[in-house]
Design a protein around this motif. Structure first.
Motif, PDB file in Angstrom:
ATOM      1  N   GLY A  67      -7.892  -9.104 -54.062  1.00 28.32           N
ATOM      2  CA  GLY A  67      -8.181 -10.476 -53.298  1.00 28.32           C
ATOM      3  C   GLY A  67      -8.052 -10.268 -51.951  1.00 28.32           C
ATOM      4  N   ARG A 136      -4.716 -24.987 -57.027  1.00 26.91           N
ATOM      5  CA  ARG A 136      -3.904 -23.771 -57.115  1.00 26.91           C
ATOM      6  C   ARG A 136      -2.479 -24.248 -56.278  1.00 26.91           C
ATOM      7  NH1 ARG A 136      -8.343 -21.679 -55.549  1.00 26.91           N
ATOM      8  NH2 ARG A 136      -7.880 -19.999 -53.965  1.00 26.91           N
ATOM      9  N   GLY A 278     -11.868 -17.441 -53.962  1.00 28.60           N
ATOM     10  CA  GLY A 278     -12.699 -16.722 -53.091  1.00 28.60           C
ATOM     11  C   GLY A 278     -13.973 -17.440 -52.995  1.00 28.60           C
TER      12      GLY A 278
HETATM   13  O1  INS Z   1      -7.784 -13.614 -52.699  1.00 32.97           O
HETATM   14  C1  INS Z   1      -7.561 -14.794 -52.255  1.00 32.97           C
HETATM   15  C2  INS Z   1      -8.819 -15.543 -51.537  1.00 32.97           C
HETATM   16  O2  INS Z   1      -8.958 -14.805 -50.487  1.00 32.97           O
HETATM   17  C3  INS Z   1      -8.471 -17.065 -50.915  1.00 32.97           C
HETATM   18  O3  INS Z   1      -9.469 -17.259 -49.988  1.00 32.97           O
HETATM   19  C4  INS Z   1      -7.073 -17.115 -50.151  1.00 32.97           C
HETATM   20  O4  INS Z   1      -6.987 -18.471 -49.926  1.00 32.97           O
HETATM   21  C5  INS Z   1      -6.151 -16.485 -50.948  1.00 32.97           C
HETATM   22  O5  INS Z   1      -4.796 -16.529 -50.215  1.00 32.97           O
HETATM   23  C6  INS Z   1      -6.259 -15.007 -51.344  1.00 32.97           C
HETATM   24  O6  INS Z   1      -5.077 -14.808 -52.315  1.00 32.97           O
END
Ligand code: INS
Ligand code: ATP
Length: 397
Positions: A67, A136, A278
């Motif tokens: 992520g 979430r 994402g």
């Molecule tokens: O991989 C995710 C992603 O980049 C999201 O945009 C972010 O809100 C989260 O914190 C992250 O864990």
């Protein structure tokens, strides 16, 4: 508010002592490369850390993925930018980083730190999320080191994206980005996230008002600020739009742009959503690619919506079908007679252009390719790696 007939704004970066320093160093031959990118060479700077995402439903781990907005953003920029655009990514991870060989980090290696990789637990709710409800609950479990101004390369860039996830883009780092980049695009999540006490299970992610942060004074030097509809109230759209163009993403409803004197709604694309993670990151990168292709902001948001929709149709950082990417590039080449990046010009234009509807229609056909490919790859019996967060619950953990 009706769109104003002509809207343009000055670029974010103004010459100042740091750029002068860079110029002086270049003149003395101290630093190579750099200079304001010309039409033949457009380099972007992405600042924000990769992270570990743990996806949970009903108290069970249902997925673990790479992520961090920088991973999603560089994935789209590498795929969708015009050929002459290149990218530098400044990201920090710990020695525990589990995805060094994944496509995005392999192409843009992170800096290794003694502290652990930033890690989030994303707890998905069992209720069907509405377009605007939080889908979430996030908890930050580990936080890697911040990214300091000195971590940024000492050269100038055509554009920069500030895409922190855990407060790692410090105010002084954003300020240095603004000095180094001709135009800076910022994800509000990099500015307004706060983390409750790091109790067992991590600190819950909450939001603070942008106006109360040290980032607020930098807004007039930012070109575009992107916020999700959940973040928008903390950004204060009416105040912020007087300082920079604000884009509010609205999940499956597409997005809206607000600038000083006008606004526009940009329609979404069809998607079979399996994981919303994402989407906003991929939107921002698609939008930046659109600017690189020479589209107006409202037209570029079509490309943002396109890649946002593509992102939700896969778990984690998506892999794009080369045929789909080729189709998108052909559409853009046809629509934009002469790619001449607005990012590299003196002003941005915001208005919907005469090619907007045609571009939407053509991209819609490419989006259908993504949906069809997804449906073909995941029949009801398939519980492979493209199943939804819902379906993931049926997998052994
Ligand atoms: O991989 C995710 C992603 O980049 C999201 O945009 C972010 O809100 C989260 O914190 C992250 O864990
Ligand atoms: N279900 C969907 N169908 C079609 N497009 C979608 C869907 N969800 C998101 N998108 C596209 O992605 C963009 C960003 O989505 P969203 O507003 O949910 O961002 P976000 O909440 O910041 O996402 P995240 O935090 O998960 O990265 C939207 O503006 C839209 O273009």
């Amino acid at each position: 508010m009706a769109p104003s007939p002509a809207a343009a704004m000055p670029l974010a970066a103004e010459p100042d002592e740091v750029v002068v320093e860079v110029e002086e160093e270049e003149e003395r031959g101290v630093k190579g490369g750099g200079g304001v990118a010309g039409l033949d060479e457009v380099e972007g700077l992405v600042v924000g850390s990769y992270c570990h995402d743990v996806l949970l439903r009903g108290g069970r781990v249902v997925g673990e993925t790479l992520g961090g907005a920088a991973a999603f953003v560089s994935n789209v920029l590498d795929a969708a930018s015009p050929a002459r655009a290149s990218l530098a990514v400044v990201s920090k991870v710990g020695h525990d980083f589990a995805y060094a060989t994944a496509a995005a980090p392999a192409r843009h290696p992170p800096v290794l730190c003694a502290s652990p990789t930033t890690s989030f637990h994303a707890r998905f709710s069992d209720d069907a999320a509405s377009a605007h409800a939080p889908d979430r609950q996030l908890r930050r479990v580990h936080a890697c080191d911040p990214i300091y101004p000195a971590d940024l390369p000492d050269r100038r860039f055509a554009y920069g994206l500030a895409v922190g996830v855990a407060g790692e883009v410090l105010p002084e780092t954003l300020e240095r980005m603004i000095r180094l980049c001709r135009a800076v695009l910022v994800d509000a999540q990099a500015l307004i996230r706060a983390f409750d006490g790091e109790a067992k299970g991590g600190g819950a992610v909450r939001h603070v008002a942008l106006e109360a942060t040290p980032y607020a004074r930098l807004l007039p030097r930012v070109a575009f600020l992107k916020a999700s509809s959940e973040e928008a109230p903390y950004v204060g759209v009416e105040t912020a739009r007087r300082r920079c163009c604000v884009i509010v993403t609205e999940g499956r409803d597409g997005c809206r742009l607000y600038w000083d004197g006008g606004e526009a709604r940009v329609a979404p694309f069809p998607a079979v959503q399996v994981d919303p993670t994402g989407a906003g990151d991929s939107f921002l990168a698609g939008f930046a690619s659109g600017l690189l292709w020479g589209l107006s902001a409202t037209d570029a948001a079509l490309l943002g919506n396109f890649f946002g929709a593509a992102a939700v149709s896969q778990v984690g950082v998506p892999t794009f079908d080369p045929k789909m990417l080729q189709a998108v590039k052909q559409i853009l080449e046809k629509a934009v007679k002469r790619p001449c990046t607005h990012i590299n010009g003196n002003t941005f234009t915001f208005q919907r252009s005469s090619i907007h509807d045609e571009l939407h229609k053509s991209l819609q056909e490419a989006a259908m390719l993504v949906c069809e490919q997804k449906q073909a790859n995941s029949p009801a019996t398939d519980n492979g790696d493209v199943c939804s967060i819902n379906e993931l619950t049926s997998l052994p953990s």
